[in-house]
Design a protein around this motif. Structure first.
Motif, PDB file in Angstrom:
ATOM      1  N   ASP A 169       0.827  -1.215   0.000  1.00  0.00           N
ATOM      2  CA  ASP A 169       0.000   0.000   0.000  1.00  0.00           C
ATOM      3  C   ASP A 169       0.856   1.257   0.000  1.00  0.00           C
ATOM      4  OD1 ASP A 169      -2.371  -1.374  -0.050  1.00  0.00           O
ATOM      5  OD2 ASP A 169      -2.836  -1.100   2.074  1.00  0.00           O
ATOM      6  N   ARG A 170       2.032   1.184   0.570  1.00  0.00           N
ATOM      7  CA  ARG A 170       2.929   2.350   0.619  1.00  0.00           C
ATOM      8  C   ARG A 170       3.301   2.812  -0.798  1.00  0.00           C
ATOM      9  NH1 ARG A 170       6.697   3.538   5.021  1.00  0.00           N
ATOM     10  NH2 ARG A 170       7.835   5.377   4.389  1.00  0.00           N
ATOM     11  N   ILE A 171       3.361   1.875  -1.736  1.00  0.00           N
ATOM     12  CA  ILE A 171       3.706   2.194  -3.123  1.00  0.00           C
ATOM     13  C   ILE A 171       2.454   2.444  -3.951  1.00  0.00           C
ATOM     14  CG2 ILE A 171       4.796   1.280  -5.216  1.00  0.00           C
ATOM     15  CD1 ILE A 171       6.489  -0.509  -3.248  1.00  0.00           C
ATOM     16  N   LEU A 172       1.452   1.562  -3.791  1.00  0.00           N
ATOM     17  CA  LEU A 172       0.291   1.609  -4.672  1.00  0.00           C
ATOM     18  C   LEU A 172      -0.688   2.751  -4.375  1.00  0.00           C
ATOM     19  CD1 LEU A 172      -0.540  -2.161  -5.130  1.00  0.00           C
ATOM     20  CD2 LEU A 172       0.448  -0.586  -6.777  1.00  0.00           C
ATOM     21  N   LEU A 173      -0.955   3.013  -3.106  1.00  0.00           N
ATOM     22  CA  LEU A 173      -1.958   4.029  -2.796  1.00  0.00           C
ATOM     23  C   LEU A 173      -1.592   5.423  -3.309  1.00  0.00           C
ATOM     24  CD1 LEU A 173      -3.346   2.940   0.690  1.00  0.00           C
ATOM     25  CD2 LEU A 173      -4.265   2.506  -1.583  1.00  0.00           C
ATOM     26  N   PRO A 174      -0.322   5.865  -3.206  1.00  0.00           N
ATOM     27  CA  PRO A 174      -0.001   7.154  -3.813  1.00  0.00           C
ATOM     28  C   PRO A 174      -0.164   7.154  -5.344  1.00  0.00           C
ATOM     29  CG  PRO A 174       1.666   6.576  -2.201  1.00  0.00           C
ATOM     30  CD  PRO A 174       0.790   5.365  -2.383  1.00  0.00           C
ATOM     31  N   LEU A 175       0.010   5.985  -5.960  1.00  0.00           N
ATOM     32  CA  LEU A 175      -0.133   5.914  -7.417  1.00  0.00           C
ATOM     33  C   LEU A 175      -1.589   5.924  -7.866  1.00  0.00           C
ATOM     34  CD1 LEU A 175       2.599   3.306  -8.419  1.00  0.00           C
ATOM     35  CD2 LEU A 175       2.566   5.747  -8.926  1.00  0.00           C
ATOM     36  N   ILE A 176      -2.430   5.097  -7.208  1.00  0.00           N
ATOM     37  CA  ILE A 176      -3.819   5.003  -7.667  1.00  0.00           C
ATOM     38  C   ILE A 176      -4.762   5.896  -6.876  1.00  0.00           C
ATOM     39  CG2 ILE A 176      -3.546   2.678  -8.577  1.00  0.00           C
ATOM     40  CD1 ILE A 176      -4.998   1.657  -6.105  1.00  0.00           C
ATOM     41  N   GLY A 177      -4.380   6.264  -5.667  1.00  0.00           N
ATOM     42  CA  GLY A 177      -5.202   7.152  -4.861  1.00  0.00           C
ATOM     43  C   GLY A 177      -6.282   6.413  -4.095  1.00  0.00           C
ATOM     44  N   VAL A 178      -7.142   7.197  -3.490  1.00  0.00           N
ATOM     45  CA  VAL A 178      -8.273   6.695  -2.719  1.00  0.00           C
ATOM     46  C   VAL A 178      -9.496   7.492  -3.142  1.00  0.00           C
ATOM     47  CG1 VAL A 178      -6.843   5.955  -0.768  1.00  0.00           C
ATOM     48  CG2 VAL A 178      -7.759   8.267  -0.803  1.00  0.00           C
ATOM     49  N   GLY A 180     -12.007  10.147  -3.680  1.00  0.00           N
ATOM     50  CA  GLY A 180     -11.955  11.575  -3.400  1.00  0.00           C
ATOM     51  C   GLY A 180     -10.574  12.194  -3.547  1.00  0.00           C
ATOM     52  N   ALA A 181      -9.550  11.362  -3.716  1.00  0.00           N
ATOM     53  CA  ALA A 181      -8.180  11.870  -3.872  1.00  0.00           C
ATOM     54  C   ALA A 181      -7.440  10.977  -4.859  1.00  0.00           C
ATOM     55  CB  ALA A 181      -7.461  11.892  -2.526  1.00  0.00           C
ATOM     56  N   PRO A 182      -7.547  11.281  -6.155  1.00  0.00           N
ATOM     57  CA  PRO A 182      -6.885  10.421  -7.141  1.00  0.00           C
ATOM     58  C   PRO A 182      -5.373  10.445  -6.984  1.00  0.00           C
ATOM     59  CG  PRO A 182      -7.693  12.438  -8.170  1.00  0.00           C
ATOM     60  CD  PRO A 182      -8.191  12.438  -6.752  1.00  0.00           C
ATOM     61  N   GLY A 183      -4.760   9.315  -7.309  1.00  0.00           N
ATOM     62  CA  GLY A 183      -3.313   9.205  -7.234  1.00  0.00           C
ATOM     63  C   GLY A 183      -2.648   9.757  -8.474  1.00  0.00           C
ATOM     64  N   LYS A 184      -1.336   9.606  -8.519  1.00  0.00           N
ATOM     65  CA  LYS A 184      -0.556  10.168  -9.624  1.00  0.00           C
ATOM     66  C   LYS A 184      -0.993   9.631 -10.982  1.00  0.00           C
ATOM     67  CE  LYS A 184       3.442  10.885  -6.689  1.00  0.00           C
ATOM     68  NZ  LYS A 184       4.777  10.417  -6.323  1.00  0.00           N
ATOM     69  N   LEU A 185      -1.424   8.350 -11.020  1.00  0.00           N
ATOM     70  CA  LEU A 185      -1.833   7.772 -12.308  1.00  0.00           C
ATOM     71  C   LEU A 185      -3.147   8.348 -12.829  1.00  0.00           C
ATOM     72  CD1 LEU A 185      -1.019   3.994 -11.715  1.00  0.00           C
ATOM     73  CD2 LEU A 185       0.301   5.660 -13.034  1.00  0.00           C
ATOM     74  N   PHE A 186      -3.972   8.892 -11.939  1.00  0.00           N
ATOM     75  CA  PHE A 186      -5.300   9.352 -12.344  1.00  0.00           C
ATOM     76  C   PHE A 186      -5.501  10.857 -12.183  1.00  0.00           C
ATOM     77  CE2 PHE A 186      -5.709   4.907 -11.058  1.00  0.00           C
ATOM     78  CZ  PHE A 186      -6.211   4.378 -12.230  1.00  0.00           C
ATOM     79  N   GLU A 187      -4.432  11.573 -11.914  1.00  0.00           N
ATOM     80  CA  GLU A 187      -4.547  13.022 -11.815  1.00  0.00           C
ATOM     81  C   GLU A 187      -4.837  13.589 -13.192  1.00  0.00           C
ATOM     82  OE1 GLU A 187      -0.815  14.253 -10.202  1.00  0.00           O
ATOM     83  OE2 GLU A 187      -1.495  14.026  -8.131  1.00  0.00           O
ATOM     84  N   PRO A 188      -5.698  14.599 -13.247  1.00  0.00           N
ATOM     85  CA  PRO A 188      -5.944  15.218 -14.555  1.00  0.00           C
ATOM     86  C   PRO A 188      -4.661  15.897 -15.035  1.00  0.00           C
ATOM     87  CG  PRO A 188      -7.065  16.420 -12.793  1.00  0.00           C
ATOM     88  CD  PRO A 188      -6.470  15.205 -12.186  1.00  0.00           C
ATOM     89  N   PRO A 189      -4.454  15.907 -16.350  1.00  0.00           N
ATOM     90  CA  PRO A 189      -3.232  16.533 -16.861  1.00  0.00           C
ATOM     91  C   PRO A 189      -3.221  18.018 -16.493  1.00  0.00           C
ATOM     92  CG  PRO A 189      -4.713  15.978 -18.649  1.00  0.00           C
ATOM     93  CD  PRO A 189      -5.302  15.411 -17.415  1.00  0.00           C
ATOM     94  N   ALA A 190      -2.044  18.503 -16.143  1.00  0.00           N
ATOM     95  CA  ALA A 190      -1.914  19.904 -15.776  1.00  0.00           C
ATOM     96  C   ALA A 190      -2.118  20.762 -17.023  1.00  0.00           C
ATOM     97  CB  ALA A 190      -0.524  20.160 -15.193  1.00  0.00           C
ATOM     98  N   SER A 191      -2.934  21.768 -16.861  1.00  0.00           N
ATOM     99  CA  SER A 191      -3.197  22.645 -18.019  1.00  0.00           C
ATOM    100  C   SER A 191      -2.013  23.590 -18.189  1.00  0.00           C
ATOM    101  CB  SER A 191      -4.493  23.420 -17.823  1.00  0.00           C
ATOM    102  OG  SER A 191      -4.395  24.177 -16.638  1.00  0.00           O
TER     103      SER A 191
END
Length: 198
Positions: A169-178, A180-191
């Protein structure tokens, strides 16, 4: 001074529950509990998968579960039945006719829950499904270690934020998120900032 439109939307978490369920100083406790519970589930599932008689997932799949469920139905009589009428109805109308399917679900469910808990992989979700299995065994009138395992699962569900920190979880949760708080893989692209026209 607050105006009338300000309302309290969240009640602050008490410091004791914050310490128990969200403080990284509790990692060692939750990790030991998580691994113990995972090992308990893993060995139970492995025993069913490797059963030499094949009564869980082999050529006689469903045989052991059918016997267990029929035994549960005998506990529905008397002034204080161990199995409630609604659960007896579920056993008769859903579980028994599909005993082979449920037999595979129990065996592989125990194995997957155990593996996920040992690895610290989606700890809260794994603990939830372990708790669901414990609740079903309790509803079927089987006490055994189920109350203890259910209490451990509830604790891990509450402490999911730190219970898997010494795990995947230490690796995966920051990547996929929880939620209400998407992780790095699901963050919208920065405009990109717009350049002013010249």
């Amino acid at each position: 001074m607050k105006n009338n439109t300000d309302t309290l939307t969240q009640i602050p978490e008490p410091s004791l529950s914050r310490f128990l369920f969200a403080d990284t100083r509790m990692n060692i406790f939750w990790t030991l509990l998580r691994v113990w519970l995972g090992w308990t589930w893993l060995t139970a599932g492995w025993g069913k998968l490797t059963n030499p008689a094949g009564v869980w997932v082999g050529d006689k799949a469903g045989t052991a579960l059918t016997g267990f469920l029929q035994g549960a139905l005998t506990k529905t009589d008397g002034d204080h039945p161990e199995v409630s009428g609604w659960y007896a109805s579920f056993i008769q109308n859903v579980a028994l006719p599909n005993a082979t399917f449920f037999s595979f679900m129990v065996a592989y469910g125990e194995l997957f829950v155990g593996t996920a808990l040992i690895l610290g992989l989606f700890t809260g979700i794994a603990a939830f499904f372990g708790g669901v299995m414990n609740a079903n065994f309790l509803f079927a009138g089987t006490l055994s270690t189920n109350p203890l395992l259910l209490i451990a699962a509830v604790g891990l569900m509450l402490a999911w934020r730190v219970a898997g920190q010494w795990g995947l979880d230490r690796i995966l949760l920051p990547l996929i998120g929880v939620p209400g708080a998407p992780g790095k893989l699901f963050e919208p692209p920065a405009s990109k900032p717009k350049t002013p026209a010249v």
